[in-house]
Scaffold this active site. Sequence first.
Site, PDB file in Angstrom:
ATOM      1  N   LYS A 136       0.833  -1.208   0.000  1.00 57.57           N
ATOM      2  CA  LYS A 136       0.000   0.000   0.000  1.00 57.57           C
ATOM      3  C   LYS A 136       0.869   1.260   0.000  1.00 57.57           C
ATOM      4  CE  LYS A 136      -3.723  -2.045   2.833  1.00 57.57           C
ATOM      5  NZ  LYS A 136      -4.672  -2.670   1.955  1.00 57.57           N
ATOM      6  N   GLU A 140      -2.771   7.185   8.010  1.00 59.32           N
ATOM      7  CA  GLU A 140      -3.681   7.960   7.174  1.00 59.32           C
ATOM      8  C   GLU A 140      -4.656   8.720   8.037  1.00 59.32           C
ATOM      9  OE1 GLU A 140      -4.384   5.117   3.265  1.00 59.32           O
ATOM     10  OE2 GLU A 140      -6.043   5.476   4.622  1.00 59.32           O
ATOM     11  N   HIS A 171     -14.105  -3.984   8.786  1.00 54.58           N
ATOM     12  CA  HIS A 171     -13.436  -3.643   7.525  1.00 54.58           C
ATOM     13  C   HIS A 171     -13.559  -4.721   6.466  1.00 54.58           C
ATOM     14  CE1 HIS A 171     -11.925  -0.252   9.714  1.00 54.58           C
ATOM     15  NE2 HIS A 171     -11.246  -1.011  10.549  1.00 54.58           N
ATOM     16  N   ARG A 231      -6.995  -8.197  -9.128  1.00 56.30           N
ATOM     17  CA  ARG A 231      -7.681  -9.467  -9.428  1.00 56.30           C
ATOM     18  C   ARG A 231      -9.165  -9.188  -9.597  1.00 56.30           C
ATOM     19  NH1 ARG A 231     -10.224  -9.586  -4.624  1.00 56.30           N
ATOM     20  NH2 ARG A 231      -9.023  -8.891  -2.829  1.00 56.30           N
TER      21      ARG A 231
HETATM   22  P1  ADP Z   1      -7.668  -4.029   3.025  1.00 55.12           P
HETATM   23  O1  ADP Z   1      -6.425  -4.347   2.260  1.00 55.12           O
HETATM   24  O2  ADP Z   1      -7.716  -4.729   4.336  1.00 55.12           O
HETATM   25  O3  ADP Z   1      -8.891  -4.183   2.176  1.00 55.12           O
HETATM   26  P2  ADP Z   1      -8.120  -1.131   2.778  1.00 55.12           P
HETATM   27  O4  ADP Z   1      -7.061  -0.102   2.749  1.00 55.12           O
HETATM   28  O5  ADP Z   1      -8.803  -1.426   1.495  1.00 55.12           O
HETATM   29  O6  ADP Z   1      -7.529  -2.470   3.411  1.00 55.12           O
HETATM   30  O7  ADP Z   1      -9.196  -0.689   3.867  1.00 55.12           O
HETATM   31  C1  ADP Z   1     -10.228  -1.587   4.310  1.00 55.12           C
HETATM   32  C2  ADP Z   1     -11.376  -0.779   4.907  1.00 55.12           C
HETATM   33  O8  ADP Z   1     -10.939   0.052   6.003  1.00 55.12           O
HETATM   34  C3  ADP Z   1     -12.044   0.191   3.963  1.00 55.12           C
HETATM   35  O9  ADP Z   1     -13.011  -0.420   3.136  1.00 55.12           O
HETATM   36  C4  ADP Z   1     -12.660   1.196   4.922  1.00 55.12           C
HETATM   37  O10 ADP Z   1     -13.843   0.699   5.504  1.00 55.12           O
HETATM   38  C5  ADP Z   1     -11.631   1.296   6.030  1.00 55.12           C
HETATM   39  N1  ADP Z   1     -10.703   2.408   5.779  1.00 55.12           N
HETATM   40  C6  ADP Z   1      -9.547   2.315   5.110  1.00 55.12           C
HETATM   41  N2  ADP Z   1      -8.905   3.503   5.056  1.00 55.12           N
HETATM   42  C7  ADP Z   1      -9.692   4.387   5.717  1.00 55.12           C
HETATM   43  C8  ADP Z   1      -9.581   5.796   6.026  1.00 55.12           C
HETATM   44  N3  ADP Z   1      -8.512   6.497   5.664  1.00 55.12           N
HETATM   45  N4  ADP Z   1     -10.578   6.367   6.733  1.00 55.12           N
HETATM   46  C9  ADP Z   1     -11.664   5.629   7.126  1.00 55.12           C
HETATM   47  N5  ADP Z   1     -11.815   4.321   6.886  1.00 55.12           N
HETATM   48  C10 ADP Z   1     -10.839   3.689   6.190  1.00 55.12           C
HETATM   49 MG    MG Z   2      -9.367  -3.162   0.494  1.00 60.22          MG
END
Ligand code: ADP
Ligand code: MG
Length: 535
Positions: free
Chosen positions: A93, A177, A212, A274
């Site tokens: 990421k 973040e 999440h 994917r």
């Molecule tokens: P993963 O690889 O586990 O899918 P992500 O970065 O896609 O990780 O984040 C998963 C979830 O976490 C998102 O769908 C959202 O619900 C929450 N999330 C991620 N980043 C943020 C953020 N900056 N602020 C609020 N919620 C977040």
């Molecule tokens: Mg994700």
Amino acid sequence: MGIRTIAVYSDADAGAMHVAMADEAHHIGPSPARSSYLSIENLTDAIAKSGAAAVHPGYGFLSENAEFAEACAAAGAVFVGPPPDAIRAMGSKSNAKTLMESASVPLVPGYHGASQDLETLAGAAADIGYPVLIKASAGGGGRGMRRVDAAEEFEKALEGAKRESASAFGDDTVLVEKFVTHPRHIEMQVFADSHGGAVHLFERDCSLQRRHQKVVEEAPAPGLSDAARVEMGNAAVAAARAVGYVGAGTVEFIVEGLHVSEPGHFFFMEMNTRLQVEHPVTEMITGVDLVEWQIRIAAGEPLPMRQDELTVDGHAVEVRLYAENPARNFLPQTGRLDHLVFPPDSANVRVDTGVRGGDDVSMYYDPMIAKIITWDQDRNTALRRMRGALAKTEVVGVVTNRAFLAAVAAHPAFLAAELETGFIETHLADLTPDAGVASPMMLALAALGEVLDTQSPTLNQGDPASPWNARDGWRLNGRGESILRFRDGDAVVEFAVRYDGSDFLFDFASGPVRAAGSLNDDGGAGSIFAVIDGA
Ligand code: ADP
Ligand code: MG
Ligand code: ADP
């Protein structure tokens, strides 16, 4: 497409549905995924043995593994997915965010640099402003993530995120973040070919999550304006182009929910290199078979459609039916699916599943039973279809989240599209109501089913202890009555049954109930025809 299909299977899956469906199947090792579905060596052996021309990696296991993509190529099979370099570029990421920054894709304000000491990270959090989110750079499935609301909680949360990330992904690099308030998860489906073409197939809203993890997905995203959709689509295509992407991919954005109708309030989170679990909702609104496109593009063909040929028709919703117990904090369940009936497939209802009645939900893999997808002209009708589809879904043998999903699909706040990632947590009490005790009607149906089953000469042949199988002229009405005993949650319900002509009389504490009916085999699925107190 007329393609001959070759399946692979572990010990646990020897009798699985996908094996039965394929033209040919190869064993790749013991049940634990590490020794079978995650073994690159065993998989490349299967490629060699079968002479497979291509490998579709699905969406779990090695689908985002660059090494596996390379191993397929080395074994002489086309990997149906992006080039290994694109997988690697998006696999971290932190790297992905650095790349996206240079492609002018909007990012959540944050720190994704190499320094990993407490001072740098806590300093970055203070600059960003609380609340912040600490994320595992190598993360996935919502693991290695911690929300931090105040500076004094930062150190402990950082330790937790690093520990979880190291054990789950073998890498404890994290990023920090801004935690977006009223967050909505909206992602863009992208496709690129090997001739320089790239398009998006619109968005999916995946805001309904638990820890999440996505639970309900839909398309299009309620409230997203056309201007915001175009802007987000362009950013997603730019993200794909920046890494030389080929094939199907998803660019995930976090969106400020209170500003979803305005441009400029979405931020890149990550790219999944994917097919996504929730791809059917995109297929339902665009009419495009995404897997067919994946295969065509992997074979070197250009994209079948241009951006201006792609349109959105109606609304689609998907729910993930899991073997899990919402009343026990969604604890995963294992066991045999004694009875499994889905609503019939139609233009409005689609069921994607890998199991049949009689199959086991094992401890080895994800306890997902099926994805149920409904489509209609508008969101409310699609959701009404979903309530109907869930009402027609029958699972006996393992506890599932079916009633929880039905409660989501009927919740006023969900119907009003009050979406955000905290929705399920906020409304948890409404969505997981206490089942209470069985109503007299439910108890009467259970009792009738039991007495009819006991009486049935074909269904009950094997039970020599059953009085119904005795050949001595024994009759219930000759003996007066018998006693039935049911367990209802923690309680035991006991009542007398009397026989009156073709009717049964149940002496419930709430008063007597008269019942009659018959059992139907229905091709093995089983159903009951019942007349209870004249209804
Ligand atoms: P993963 O690889 O586990 O899918 P992500 O970065 O896609 O990780 O984040 C998963 C979830 O976490 C998102 O769908 C959202 O619900 C929450 N999330 C991620 N980043 C943020 C953020 N900056 N602020 C609020 N919620 C977040
Ligand atoms: Mg994700
Ligand atoms: P169909 O004939 O289209 O399969 P049904 O006759 O089962 O539909 O139901 C009519 C409508 O009522 C459907 O749109 C369905 O979504 C909804 N519906 C059916 N059964 C239920 C139920 N038990 N609870 C809520 N909605 C339902």
